[in-house]
Design a protein around this motif. Structure first.
Motif, PDB file in Angstrom:
ATOM      1  N   ALA A 121     -12.925   7.851  -6.912  1.00  0.00           N
ATOM      2  CA  ALA A 121     -11.570   8.079  -6.889  1.00  0.00           C
ATOM      3  C   ALA A 121     -10.932   8.196  -5.335  1.00  0.00           C
ATOM      4  O   ALA A 121      -9.833   7.973  -5.098  1.00  0.00           O
ATOM      5  CB  ALA A 121     -11.474   9.541  -7.332  1.00  0.00           C
ATOM      6  N   VAL A 179      -2.049   7.867  -6.868  1.00  0.00           N
ATOM      7  CA  VAL A 179      -2.997   9.003  -6.862  1.00  0.00           C
ATOM      8  C   VAL A 179      -4.105   8.453  -7.676  1.00  0.00           C
ATOM      9  O   VAL A 179      -4.088   7.561  -8.532  1.00  0.00           O
ATOM     10  CB  VAL A 179      -2.181  10.041  -7.676  1.00  0.00           C
ATOM     11  CG1 VAL A 179      -0.803  10.473  -6.994  1.00  0.00           C
ATOM     12  CG2 VAL A 179      -1.659   9.559  -9.059  1.00  0.00           C
ATOM     13  N   ASN A 180      -5.207   9.245  -7.547  1.00  0.00           N
ATOM     14  CA  ASN A 180      -6.581   9.064  -8.276  1.00  0.00           C
ATOM     15  C   ASN A 180      -7.280  10.137  -8.930  1.00  0.00           C
ATOM     16  O   ASN A 180      -6.698  11.268  -8.469  1.00  0.00           O
ATOM     17  CB  ASN A 180      -7.604   8.399  -7.313  1.00  0.00           C
ATOM     18  CG  ASN A 180      -7.330   6.857  -7.269  1.00  0.00           C
ATOM     19  OD1 ASN A 180      -7.526   6.416  -6.181  1.00  0.00           O
ATOM     20  ND2 ASN A 180      -6.832   6.285  -8.111  1.00  0.00           N
ATOM     21  N   THR A 181      -7.799  10.239  -9.854  1.00  0.00           N
ATOM     22  CA  THR A 181      -8.154  11.449 -10.519  1.00  0.00           C
ATOM     23  C   THR A 181      -9.674  11.328 -10.546  1.00  0.00           C
ATOM     24  O   THR A 181     -10.421  10.503 -10.915  1.00  0.00           O
ATOM     25  CB  THR A 181      -7.638  11.560 -12.023  1.00  0.00           C
ATOM     26  OG1 THR A 181      -6.229  11.310 -11.979  1.00  0.00           O
ATOM     27  CG2 THR A 181      -7.846  12.761 -12.674  1.00  0.00           C
TER      28      THR A 181
END
Lengths: 356, 291
Positions: free
Chosen positions: A148, A78-80
């Motif tokens: 992201a 997951v990326n933020t």
């Protein structure tokens, strides 16, 4: 609908303070999912536990059916997008976007191509060699998004990404974000305290308060059919009035209101004699228009011109005050003046009865 | 600056409110009058200040080229004290000891300070963090003579006799707080979001440190290292008390020369050290001022 993130009975405490209280929720594939709530409601904590920056005190988080609550942040797909972008100041934009790909050991060719595509996606191709400090807030925002999205995460987490932008830019970015989500097909989990933002973009909204879920449903449902007083109050504006249930049948109840009239609404599990709260949205009330189920008279005691619409406060005969909003559909329209007598009308179907 | 603004504001309050059009030029003129440059005698004080700071140093440099054996009587230009200084074996070996000790102590002190600063600003659940930080900084407030006597006793208890080793250990120890302060300040000022962003983008902790944290705090690390180096090179009290065992630092050696009378050679040595310090400090200065 297939779940991509499953949160089960998650709690998070900081000492004696419980930021999240036993929350369970599922987030689906391809969804624009919004965590909404006032500051301190636990929405950011929830996002950070998904990202891996916080560990839940108890409960589980599953990504694609796999437990991830004990996985460090750098091992989660997951990326933020951070609130203040968090672009690396010592790297140019292309290097910023490339960072995740480098860490995932993509080949040089693939990396170069992906960085190019990402810059294209956010319309920043000509700025590849610029440093982050040379960009405006909106541009930094775009690069943070590109960075992201580049590693093609399963889920993109967005932590109030629009809050630092000015109003106009924020509205443009809403459309862009939504378009990006549709284009990439990546699940977005979006955190905001701005209910308007949430309504405008989300497939589903999860409204949190005091670390608990107040309501989880789509934009229309959360606005039109709030679960409780908090939801009705937080999303949009409303008129609350205390009511008591006078009569009930299988599918409807009759409540008496401080407006001096009885209202018949759908039965949502109330018994005769129950004290409850009635919620009536200001725009559901019309002024000096055609008759509806309820027609009452009153006097304008306050008005505020908002451009697209005007807010009126009307004191109904009997003393109760109602907020009413009316679209300014025709320019040079005659607006209602202070102390003017008006007739208010609304349909039974517009009113909602909530627990007191 | 803040003073002038306050004055401008209070000035406006004491008078009846004017329209903004009248107010703006008035405020500007007040600020101008209060600019430090407009105080009477500003220039003279500045010149005096710089003279006070640098005149003694200029005298040393000037007289290092004096041919005369008597330091304060000018006789003519000559390089002879430089050549005599460079041929002085005792001096050269002291110089070598000083630089070796400074370099090694700087390396260890900076490394230890970096580790301490990282734990104190990034560690999770660090016990007694405020106390630990105070302990790291404590030597700054301790009179050096106390520290010197303490290490002297410690070394004799531990029977450490190697002069070089004693110097390096002692210098490393008192350089740590000097290296610590700028590194800690830099880490405090750095946005921790950046490290989280790196981890979010699949960088394991060590890679995050190497690619993000270290480059961004580098100016602080360099400043800390430079401070350590200068403090070590300059140290007299501790070095003098623990001297012996075959290693004398430059300040201790110069002091021993002074006891025999001031020779023009000393001027030459001082000038040389100054030149070397400048040579070292200049690139560091440019590096740490870079963004």
């Amino acid at each position: 609908m297939k779940e991509i993130i499953q949160i089960k009975n998650m709690s998070k405490s900081y000492g004696s303070y419980q930021a999240i209280k036993d929350i369970s929720l599922d987030i689906y594939h391809n969804e624009f999912f919004t965590l909404l709530g006032p500051s301190g409601c636990g929405k950011t904590t929830l996002l950070r536990t998904i990202a891996g920056f916080e560990t839940p005190t108890s409960g589980t988080i599953k990504l694609h059916g796999q437990d991830i609550q004990d996985l460090p942040a750098h091992k989660r797909r997951v990326n933020t997008v951070f609130q203040n972008y968090a672009l690396f100041p010592h790297m140019n934009l292309a290097e910023n976007i490339d960072f995740g790909l480098r860490m995932l050991d993509w080949s040089a060719d693939e990396r170069a191509q992906q960085v190019g595509e990402m810059l294209d996606l956010v319309h920043m191709k000509q700025f590849a060699k610029r440093m982050p400090s040379q960009l405006s807030g909106g541009q930094q925002q775009r690069i943070a998004l590109a960075r992201a999205l580049a590693p093609q995460p399963e889920v993109l987490l967005l932590d109030e990404p629009l809050s630092a932008l000015d109003h106009k830019l924020r509205q443009d970015m809403r459309d862009e974000l939504q378009a990006l989500q549709r284009e990439t097909g990546i699940t977005f989990v979006f955190v905001t305290h701005d209910q308007e933002e949430a309504l405008a973009m989300s497939d589903r909204i999860c409204l949190l308060a005091h670390g608990e879920i107040q309501q989880l449903s789509d934009s229309i449902d959360i606005y039109e059919n709030p679960n409780n007083k908090f939801v009705a109050d937080f999303i949009g504006e409303t008129n609350f009035m205390p009511v008591s249930v006078k009569d009930r049948s299988d599918d409807a109840i009759v409540v008496d209101t401080p407006l001096g009239i009885d209202i018949k609404v759908a039965n949502t599990g109330f018994k005769k004699g129950d004290e409850a709260t009635l919620s009536l949205r200001p725009e559901k009330i019309s002024i000096n228009a055609k008759d509806l189920d309820v027609n009452i008279e009153g006097e304008v005691i306050h008005h505020r011109y908002m451009g697209g619409y005007t807010h009126y406060t009307v004191r109904v005969d009997g003393g109760h005050e109602l907020r009413v909003s009316r679209g300014n559909e025709i320019s040079n329209d005659i607006r209602f003046k202070l102390n003017e007598r008006v007739r208010l009308s609304f349909a039974y179907a517009s009113a909602r009865v909530l627990a007191a | 600056m803040s003073l002038s603004i306050n004055d401008a504001v209070s000035d406006n309050i004491s008078e009846p409110m004017n329209t903004t059009a009248e107010n703006t030029p008035k405020r500007r003129s007040v600020r101008k009058n209060h600019d430090a440059k407009h105080f009477p005698g500003f220039k003279a004080v500045t010149v005096l200040f710089f003279a006070f700071l640098y005149l003694p140093i200029l005298v040393v440099i000037g007289y290092s080229f004096n041919e005369n054996k008597i330091v304060s009587v000018w006789h003519g230009f000559s390089w002879k004290w430089y050549s005599s200084a460079l041929q002085n074996d005792g001096l050269m070996s002291a110089l070598q000891v000083s630089f070796t000790v400074a370099a090694v102590a700087t390396f260890f002190a900076t490394s230890i300070a970096l580790a301490a600063a990282l734990v104190l600003s990034r560690g999770k659940n660090v016990k007694h963090a405020p106390v630990s930080e105070a302990v790291v900084n404590l030597p700054l407030m301790l009179p050096e003579i106390v520290f010197a006597v303490a290490v002297l006793i410690l070394f004799s208890q531990l029977e450490i006799r190697n002069g070089m080793l004693k110097l390096i250990l002692a210098h490393t120890c008192f350089c740590i707080p000097f290296a610590f302060l700028p590194i800690r300040a830099r880490l405090k000022g750095m946005n921790t979001n950046l490290e989280q962003a790196a981890q979010d983008l699949y960088a394991p902790p060590w890679t995050t440190f190497k690619l993000i944290t270290l480059p961004l705090i580098m100016p602080g690390v360099l400043a800390g290292a430079m401070l350590s180096f200068v403090i070590s090179l300059d140290d007299f009290i501790t070095s003098n008390i623990i001297s012996g065992g075959g290693a004398t630092t430059l300040p201790v050696y110069i002091y021993s020369l002074v006891k025999q009378g001031v020779s023009p050679e000393l001027n030459a040595i001082s000038t040389l050290i100054m030149a070397i310090s400048l040579l070292i400090a200049t690139p560091f200065w440019f590096l740490s001022n870079r963004k």
